[in-house]
Design an enzyme around this catalytic site. Structure first.
Site, mmCIF file in Angstrom:
data_model
loop_
_atom_site.group_PDB
_atom_site.id
_atom_site.type_symbol
_atom_site.label_atom_id
_atom_site.label_comp_id
_atom_site.label_asym_id
_atom_site.label_seq_id
_atom_site.Cartn_x
_atom_site.Cartn_y
_atom_site.Cartn_z
ATOM 1 N N ARG A 106 41.325 37.644 22.183
ATOM 2 C CA ARG A 106 40.901 37.449 23.581
ATOM 3 C C ARG A 106 42.005 37.947 24.518
ATOM 4 N NH1 ARG A 106 43.294 34.448 28.098
ATOM 5 N NH2 ARG A 106 41.620 33.747 29.465
ATOM 6 N N SER A 143 53.884 28.547 28.008
ATOM 7 C CA SER A 143 52.772 29.376 28.490
ATOM 8 C C SER A 143 53.125 30.840 28.683
ATOM 9 C CB SER A 143 52.231 28.807 29.804
ATOM 10 O OG SER A 143 53.205 28.916 30.799
ATOM 11 N N THR A 199 51.055 30.959 33.337
ATOM 12 C CA THR A 199 51.402 32.380 33.460
ATOM 13 C C THR A 199 52.475 32.419 34.518
ATOM 14 O OG1 THR A 199 49.114 33.059 33.013
ATOM 15 C CG2 THR A 199 50.435 34.608 34.292
ATOM 16 N N THR A 237 52.213 36.282 30.277
ATOM 17 C CA THR A 237 51.600 35.029 29.815
ATOM 18 C C THR A 237 51.391 35.030 28.298
ATOM 19 O OG1 THR A 237 49.701 33.551 30.188
ATOM 20 C CG2 THR A 237 49.206 35.861 29.993
ATOM 21 N N THR A 257 46.965 33.426 38.416
ATOM 22 C CA THR A 257 47.160 32.581 37.238
ATOM 23 C C THR A 257 45.963 31.637 37.157
ATOM 24 O OG1 THR A 257 48.379 30.921 38.501
ATOM 25 C CG2 THR A 257 49.687 32.595 37.422
ATOM 26 N N GLY A 258 45.814 31.020 35.989
ATOM 27 C CA GLY A 258 44.667 30.124 35.809
ATOM 28 C C GLY A 258 43.622 30.783 34.945
HETATM 29 N N1 ASP Z 1 45.549 33.585 33.349
HETATM 30 C C1 ASP Z 1 45.929 33.311 32.005
HETATM 31 C C2 ASP Z 1 44.854 33.801 31.091
HETATM 32 O O1 ASP Z 1 43.693 33.579 31.363
HETATM 33 C C3 ASP Z 1 46.201 31.883 31.679
HETATM 34 C C4 ASP Z 1 46.745 31.002 32.771
HETATM 35 O O2 ASP Z 1 47.349 31.476 33.738
HETATM 36 O O3 ASP Z 1 46.560 29.784 32.705
HETATM 37 O O4 ASP Z 1 45.173 34.356 30.076
#
Ligand code: ASP
Length: 346
Positions: free
Chosen positions: A227, A86, A199, A217, A250-251
């Site tokens: 994107r 990731s 991330t 990330t 994160t997320g």
């Molecule tokens: N925040 C990151 C993104 O949307 C991905 C993640 O942390 O899961 O690119």
């Protein structure tokens, strides 16, 4: 003093190399703040990540006295790890099988920042972001421009797609639709139920109370090419203020962008909230703008550190083992911070 001795013993026990006497003396000076600040480095991942990410970061801090070098060192460990799907090298690719990386960095004393987005072929995007901050008067470089800039500074173009990441991507593509021409192999129908993200935020405060932070990330797996998530957006996936602290997210990045979540955490802390309460407030904001928990099928997690070294961690969902976790390191060693998740406190 006893505490510091224990820490030194602990780091040696963890397999770190024996610091030289000079750096031990420096280490003590760097741990002594006399101003109520406890030098601390945290990361957004829990148990086990302290040894991997924070210990090298802490050692860098002891060697150089630079909290910016420290957070970069910790972040580079994850970026360079091919097993981590990731972040950086080995990260899962976009829809077309191309790894596109996002990263940002921010430094408290100058309130300066730098970021790169959709960067291809460079293993350590946070180090490129640092150069954007330090060697340009811009904040953000994207795609081919970011790559050209990295090459100008001597970064080598490399293949970021590991075999492991390629296989995960191929299987995902083959299972995406039954109306296309791709057929999964007969050895099973493995398709990912949820597209993984992931991330890392690495945030630190030094003995002077100066703050630095990084978010890095490979973004959402299978994303539409180009994107950009929250990680390289200052105020969304990362924000800090040298008078207050640092925060990272994160997320699901779109939600973190929509709420300027890291900025929100810092502003909540500025008005008196602890890092823990401020992270919870940002998570609640994400849930509220979506019309309640019932309408939320994604996860976000916020972490924060205050100027005096207190940490916070909150998420929408818990992890499979319970509360979300972060970890941090200070002069007394590595610690796991058990955070809180919305369902638990609401
Ligand atoms: N925040 C990151 C993104 O949307 C991905 C993640 O942390 O899961 O690119």
């Amino acid at each position: 003093m006893t505490k510091r001795r224990n820490f030194i013993r602990q780091t040696i026990g963890l397999g770190a190399s024996l610091p030289l006497l000079g750096s031990l003396i420096r280490q003590m000076a760097l741990s002594h703040s006399g101003n109520g600040v406890i030098p601390t480095i945290m990361c957004s991942r829990g148990r086990g990540w302290g040894e991997k990410v924070l210990l090298p970061a802490w050692q860098k801090y002891q060697e150089t006295g630079s909290i910016l070098d420290a957070v970069e060192t910790g972040s580079n460990v994850v970026e360079l790890d091919p097993e981590d799907t990731s972040v950086g090298y080995g990260g899962l690719p976009n829809e077309l099988g191309v790894v596109q990386l996002d990263a940002s960095i921010m430094y408290g004393p100058t309130h300066n920042c730098g970021s790169v987005a959709s960067l291809e072929k460079i293993k350590t995007p946070c180090s490129v972001a640092r150069l954007v901050m330090e060697r340009t008067d811009h904040v953000m470089l994207v795609g081919p421009g970011a790559l050209a800039f990295a090459k100008m500074h001597g970064f080598r173009e490399e293949n970021l797609l590991t075999d492991r990441a390629r296989r995960i991507w191929l299987r995902w593509k083959e299972n995406l639709s039954s109306n296309d021409d791709y057929l999964p192999p007969e050895d099973g129908n493995y398709g990912l139920k949820k597209r993984p993200g992931g991330t890392i935020n690495v945030l630190g405060v030094d003995a002077n109370g100066d703050i630095a932070g990084i978010t890095t990330t490979s973004g959402l797996f299978g994303k539409i090419p180009g994107r950009i998530g929250d990680s390289p957006i200052i105020g969304a996936g990362l924000y800090l203020d040298n008078e207050v602290g640092a925060a990272g997210g994160t997320g699901r990045g779109e939600e973190v962008i929509r709420t300027c979540a890291s900025f929100l955490v810092i502003e909540k802390m500025r008005s008196g909230m602890t890092p823990q309460k401020a992270c919870e407030a940002a998570i609640k904001r994400i849930i509220d703008i979506n019309g309640g928990l019932d309408r939320v099928d994604f996860n976000d997690k916020m972490v924060a550190i205050s100027k005096d070294g207190e940490v916070g961690c909150a998420s929408i969902m818990g992890s499979k083992d319970g509360p979300p976790e972060a970890c941090y390191i200070n002069e007394s060693g590595i610690h796991v911070k058990a955070g809180r998740y919305y369902k638990e406190w609401s």
